[in-house]
Design a protein around this motif. Structure first.
Motif, mmCIF file in Angstrom:
data_model
loop_
_atom_site.group_PDB
_atom_site.id
_atom_site.type_symbol
_atom_site.label_atom_id
_atom_site.label_comp_id
_atom_site.label_asym_id
_atom_site.label_seq_id
_atom_site.Cartn_x
_atom_site.Cartn_y
_atom_site.Cartn_z
ATOM 1 N N PRO A 138 38.183 33.751 11.966
ATOM 2 C CA PRO A 138 38.634 34.772 12.914
ATOM 3 C C PRO A 138 37.566 35.278 13.882
ATOM 4 C CG PRO A 138 39.580 35.181 10.766
ATOM 5 C CD PRO A 138 38.601 34.046 10.595
ATOM 6 N N ARG A 139 36.322 35.324 13.461
ATOM 7 C CA ARG A 139 35.277 35.828 14.360
ATOM 8 C C ARG A 139 34.887 34.836 15.452
ATOM 9 N NH1 ARG A 139 30.939 38.278 10.280
ATOM 10 N NH2 ARG A 139 30.769 36.063 9.919
ATOM 11 N N SER A 140 35.335 33.590 15.363
ATOM 12 C CA SER A 140 34.979 32.595 16.382
ATOM 13 C C SER A 140 35.620 32.883 17.733
ATOM 14 C CB SER A 140 35.385 31.194 15.918
ATOM 15 O OG SER A 140 36.795 31.048 15.911
ATOM 16 N N GLY A 141 36.648 33.700 17.759
ATOM 17 C CA GLY A 141 37.337 34.013 19.007
ATOM 18 C C GLY A 141 36.461 34.668 20.053
ATOM 19 N N TRP A 142 35.429 35.375 19.624
ATOM 20 C CA TRP A 142 34.528 36.026 20.570
ATOM 21 C C TRP A 142 33.766 35.013 21.417
ATOM 22 C CZ3 TRP A 142 35.199 40.909 21.581
ATOM 23 C CH2 TRP A 142 35.787 41.723 20.624
ATOM 24 N N ILE A 143 33.631 33.809 20.910
ATOM 25 C CA ILE A 143 32.960 32.752 21.662
ATOM 26 C C ILE A 143 33.982 31.822 22.309
ATOM 27 C CG2 ILE A 143 31.451 30.731 21.476
ATOM 28 C CD1 ILE A 143 30.061 32.222 19.147
ATOM 29 N N SER A 144 34.968 31.396 21.536
ATOM 30 C CA SER A 144 35.875 30.350 22.021
ATOM 31 C C SER A 144 36.826 30.812 23.123
ATOM 32 C CB SER A 144 36.655 29.745 20.859
ATOM 33 O OG SER A 144 37.413 30.715 20.184
ATOM 34 N N TRP A 145 37.416 31.993 23.020
ATOM 35 C CA TRP A 145 38.396 32.406 24.028
ATOM 36 C C TRP A 145 37.784 32.677 25.397
ATOM 37 C CZ3 TRP A 145 42.982 30.753 23.502
ATOM 38 C CH2 TRP A 145 43.527 30.583 22.245
ATOM 39 N N PRO A 146 36.596 33.255 25.510
ATOM 40 C CA PRO A 146 35.998 33.342 26.852
ATOM 41 C C PRO A 146 35.741 31.970 27.486
ATOM 42 C CG PRO A 146 34.973 34.947 25.416
ATOM 43 C CD PRO A 146 35.849 34.085 24.545
ATOM 44 N N VAL A 147 35.386 30.971 26.667
ATOM 45 C CA VAL A 147 35.208 29.610 27.190
ATOM 46 C C VAL A 147 36.552 29.074 27.683
ATOM 47 C CG1 VAL A 147 34.621 27.230 26.574
ATOM 48 C CG2 VAL A 147 33.178 29.115 25.783
ATOM 49 N N VAL A 148 37.610 29.283 26.906
ATOM 50 C CA VAL A 148 38.955 28.846 27.304
ATOM 51 C C VAL A 148 39.333 29.490 28.631
ATOM 52 C CG1 VAL A 148 41.412 28.993 26.683
ATOM 53 C CG2 VAL A 148 39.719 28.396 24.951
#
Length: 191
Positions: free
Chosen positions: A122-132
């Motif tokens: 769940p904490r990976s969203g802070w990195i992955s969604w801005p890249v998306v």
């Protein structure tokens, strides 16, 4: 002109104003951009939890391959022209790509990966969604897609990636570490 065309032209209208921003957006819009970070993530994942990575990485790769194929088929079903094909005022910074644009496969693939990783971590969203978001914005900025091509890609890819991870988590042989139990209220230190 509808709102989608207006929004897409407004974003694309920023192209050509700053060579450095144009360069960043063109780099983000390149098809092979995410292979290097993907390989680095894979190596880190293997180092962090090799058993988990050996099972989940092929599932992630399969999910991305599947949604990429679905996206390609949807382009032929919807036959929506790209803005660089349909609108005369588009500033085309990179090649237009194929004739049809819905959904953006860049958006489909990045959202599938981000959603898959967020369900597992769940904490990976802070990195992955801005890249998306940045990759999707870049596709509109360079004139290759309408904003709704990208939003539709995010919805399709995110749904498929999250579903693949959800199914994986329910597989009893998936080697997930046991969750740490929450501290009992009876054993809380008194302050």
């Amino acid at each position: 002109m509808n709102w989608d065309e207006q929004l897409s032209l407004a974003i694309n209208g920023l192209a050509g104003r700053s060579p450095s921003v144009d360069w960043v957006m063109m780099e983000l819009a390149k098809p092979g951009l995410l292979w290097v970070p993907g390989v680095l993530l894979g190596v880190y994942w293997l180092w962090l939890s090799w058993r988990e990575a050996l099972v989940a990485a092929p599932v992630l790769a399969g999910a991305i391959g599947l949604v990429d194929a679905i996206g390609a088929q949807l382009k032929h079903l919807t036959q929506r022209l790209r803005p660089c094909e349909a609108l005369p005022d588009v500033r085309e910074l990179v090649g237009c790509g194929g004739t049809f644009g819905f959904p953006s496969n860049h958006a489909v693939n990045t959202a599938a990966a981000a959603a898959f990783l967020q369900v597992l971590y769940p904490r990976s969203g802070w990195i992955s969604w801005p890249v998306v978001f940045a990759v999707g914005l870049a596709r509109v900025y360079v004139g290759a897609h309408y904003a709704t091509d990208v939003a539709g890609g995010w919805l399709i890819g995110g749904s498929c990636g999250a579903c693949a991870a959800w199914v994986l988590l329910r597989w009893p042989r998936f080697p997930r570490p046991a969750a740490k139990p929450a501290p009992s209220p009876c054993h809380q230190p008194r302050g």
